[in-house]
Motif scaffolding. Structure first.
Motif, short mmCIF file in Angstrom:
data_model
loop_
_atom_site.label_atom_id
_atom_site.label_comp_id
_atom_site.label_asym_id
_atom_site.label_seq_id
_atom_site.Cartn_x
_atom_site.Cartn_y
_atom_site.Cartn_z
N THR A 137 -54.57 20.83 -55.33
CA THR A 137 -54.75 22.28 -55.11
C THR A 137 -53.40 22.98 -55.09
O THR A 137 -52.44 22.48 -54.51
N LEU A 138 -53.37 24.15 -55.71
CA LEU A 138 -52.20 25.02 -55.68
C LEU A 138 -52.63 26.37 -55.14
O LEU A 138 -53.69 26.88 -55.50
N VAL A 139 -51.80 26.97 -54.29
CA VAL A 139 -51.97 28.36 -53.88
C VAL A 139 -50.68 29.09 -54.23
O VAL A 139 -49.60 28.73 -53.74
N SER A 140 -50.77 30.07 -55.11
CA SER A 140 -49.57 30.78 -55.55
C SER A 140 -49.96 32.06 -56.27
O SER A 140 -51.08 32.18 -56.78
N SER A 141 -49.03 32.98 -56.34
CA SER A 141 -49.19 34.19 -57.14
C SER A 141 -48.32 34.13 -58.40
O SER A 141 -48.34 35.04 -59.22
N ARG A 142 -47.55 33.04 -58.56
CA ARG A 142 -46.55 32.95 -59.62
C ARG A 142 -47.16 32.38 -60.90
O ARG A 142 -47.77 31.31 -60.90
N ARG A 147 -49.12 27.89 -64.44
CA ARG A 147 -49.03 27.25 -65.75
C ARG A 147 -48.59 25.79 -65.62
O ARG A 147 -49.08 24.90 -66.35
N ALA A 148 -47.67 25.51 -64.72
CA ALA A 148 -47.21 24.14 -64.52
C ALA A 148 -48.33 23.26 -63.97
O ALA A 148 -48.52 22.11 -64.39
N PHE A 149 -49.07 23.81 -63.02
CA PHE A 149 -50.20 23.07 -62.44
C PHE A 149 -51.26 22.80 -63.51
O PHE A 149 -51.81 21.69 -63.60
N LEU A 150 -51.54 23.81 -64.33
CA LEU A 150 -52.50 23.66 -65.41
C LEU A 150 -52.03 22.61 -66.41
O LEU A 150 -52.82 21.76 -66.88
N ALA A 151 -50.75 22.62 -66.75
CA ALA A 151 -50.22 21.63 -67.69
C ALA A 151 -50.34 20.21 -67.13
O ALA A 151 -50.62 19.26 -67.87
N GLY A 180 -52.84 34.14 -70.60
CA GLY A 180 -51.89 35.12 -70.10
C GLY A 180 -52.56 36.33 -69.49
O GLY A 180 -52.18 36.80 -68.40
N ALA A 181 -53.58 36.85 -70.17
CA ALA A 181 -54.27 38.04 -69.67
C ALA A 181 -55.00 37.73 -68.37
O ALA A 181 -55.03 38.57 -67.45
N ILE A 182 -55.61 36.54 -68.28
CA ILE A 182 -56.33 36.17 -67.05
C ILE A 182 -55.36 36.09 -65.88
O ILE A 182 -55.64 36.62 -64.79
N LEU A 183 -54.23 35.45 -66.08
CA LEU A 183 -53.26 35.33 -64.99
C LEU A 183 -52.69 36.68 -64.59
O LEU A 183 -52.53 36.97 -63.39
N GLU A 184 -52.38 37.51 -65.55
CA GLU A 184 -51.88 38.85 -65.23
C GLU A 184 -52.89 39.64 -64.43
O GLU A 184 -52.55 40.30 -63.43
N THR A 185 -54.15 39.57 -64.86
CA THR A 185 -55.20 40.34 -64.19
C THR A 185 -55.49 39.80 -62.80
O THR A 185 -55.55 40.56 -61.83
N ASN A 189 -50.27 40.88 -61.82
CA ASN A 189 -48.87 40.78 -62.23
C ASN A 189 -47.99 40.12 -61.16
O ASN A 189 -46.89 40.58 -60.86
N GLY A 190 -48.53 39.03 -60.61
CA GLY A 190 -47.73 38.23 -59.69
C GLY A 190 -47.68 38.72 -58.27
O GLY A 190 -46.82 38.26 -57.49
N THR A 191 -48.57 39.61 -57.87
CA THR A 191 -48.54 40.16 -56.51
C THR A 191 -49.68 39.65 -55.62
O THR A 191 -49.68 39.94 -54.42
N VAL A 192 -50.64 38.94 -56.18
CA VAL A 192 -51.80 38.45 -55.42
C VAL A 192 -51.91 36.94 -55.57
O VAL A 192 -51.91 36.41 -56.69
N SER A 193 -52.02 36.24 -54.45
CA SER A 193 -52.12 34.78 -54.48
C SER A 193 -53.53 34.34 -54.86
O SER A 193 -54.52 34.98 -54.49
#
Length: 314
Positions: A137-142, A147-151, A180-185, A189-193
């Motif tokens: 499990t990862l919890v992050s907004s980054r 992407r690293a966890f997915l890879a 990219g669009a899913i992660l941004e949304t 844009n990196g503000t919500v975990s």
């Protein structure tokens, strides 16, 4: 006893499956007075936590199911128990409601589930307390973290921390053209975990809801089977509920978590288990009472009311 339910508007209840309705029906059958109110009905005046409550008389009709008496303003300690059954989202108004309920506890009210425990156990993040039972499990907004966890894992499920009913959940693979669009949304844009977990193929056999009542697991769970082409088993997302006896692993998880959560004031908890893995700890308004009862014969609402009566008298 007078048992008051803090719930969503009663006119929106689907009584054929609503667990709060099952609780009310069981309470009324035992001779208790059933009252109801909403978050907006609470207020503090001159230091007292008050609510406009209505006595609810059940009619037995599946559609026109209740008659409400005129509202009466009561201090929350004037009833024997407050059962907190407001559905998510856990937004600012829900948070404020828990603070008012906690103030009412200081004045003598008995509230189930305990307001502080509701605040302390985010339904997604609470699994982090029990690492021996969860998937990677990862919890992050980054973006780079995700992407690293997915890879690393190749197939993951992405969840908002404040969602319910399967809303906002995505299954992602590294070659997804919309990554990219899913992660941004979803991260705004990196503000919500977000929570990201390794995908569990056992979801095809169901996302199991294991109920804990008074710290003990109910003997049967409800496996929510995803519909064709779907990775979410939630009933709200079209899943089909199939009641099953607990597996040895289900029971192991339930018996490990149950006493700890009950000691914190969580009378009712709904664990989500996929295969052998704990995925969520639902504390705000756990459901599936009626589905489990209808298919297994276990009187889940009766078990809950037994636990509630014992807790009131403790």
């Amino acid at each position: 006893m007078r048992i008051a339910f803090l719930a969503d508007p009663l006119d929106g209840f689907k009584t054929y499956k609503d667990s709060t309705f099952a609780m009310m029906r069981e309470a009324a059958a035992r001779g208790h007075t059933v009252l109801a109110f909403e978050q907006r009905d609470m207020r503090v005046l001159d230091g007292r936590v008050l609510a406009d409550m209505r006595v609810i008389n059940l009619t037995g009709d599946a559609h026109d199911w209740y008659r409400a008496e005129p509202a009466t303003t009561l201090g929350l300690p004037e009833v024997d128990a407050i059962v907190m059954r407001k559905d998510p989202p856990f937004d600012s108004e829900y948070l404020y409601a828990t603070h008012l309920l906690e103030a009412a506890e200081r004045q003598g009210a008995k509230v189930f589930n305990k307001p502080r425990a509701l605040r302390d156990n985010n339904e997604k993040l609470a699994i982090l307390r029990f690492p021996q039972f969860i998937a990677p499990t990862l919890v992050s907004s980054r973006d780079d973290d995700i992407r690293a966890f997915l890879a690393e894992h190749g197939d993951v499920v992405l969840k908002p921390l404040d969602g319910m009913g399967g809303t906002g959940i995505f299954r992602l693979r590294p070659d997804d053209p919309n990554l990219g669009a899913i992660l941004e949304t979803q991260t705004r844009n990196g503000t919500v975990s977000l929570m990201v977990q390794r995908y569990l193929p056992a979801i095809k056999d169901g996302d199991k809801r294991v109920l804990l009542i008074g710290g003990k697991p109910v003997d049967w769970c409800l496996a929510r089977i995803p519909k064709a082409g779907e990775t979410r088993g939630n009933l709200a997302a079209g899943g089909t509920g199939v009641a099953r006896p607990l597996t040895a692993r289900d029971r192991e998880i339930g018996e490990a978590l149950g006493p700890l959560l009950a000691a914190e004031g969580l009378l009712l908890v709904g664990l989500d288990v996929i295969g052998d893995t704990l995925t969520e700890v639902n504390v705000t308004s756990p459901t599936c009472f009626q589905e489990i009862t209808a298919q297994s014969g276990i009187p889940v609402a009766g078990l809950f009311m037994d636990a509630l009566e014992a807790a009131i008298q403790a």
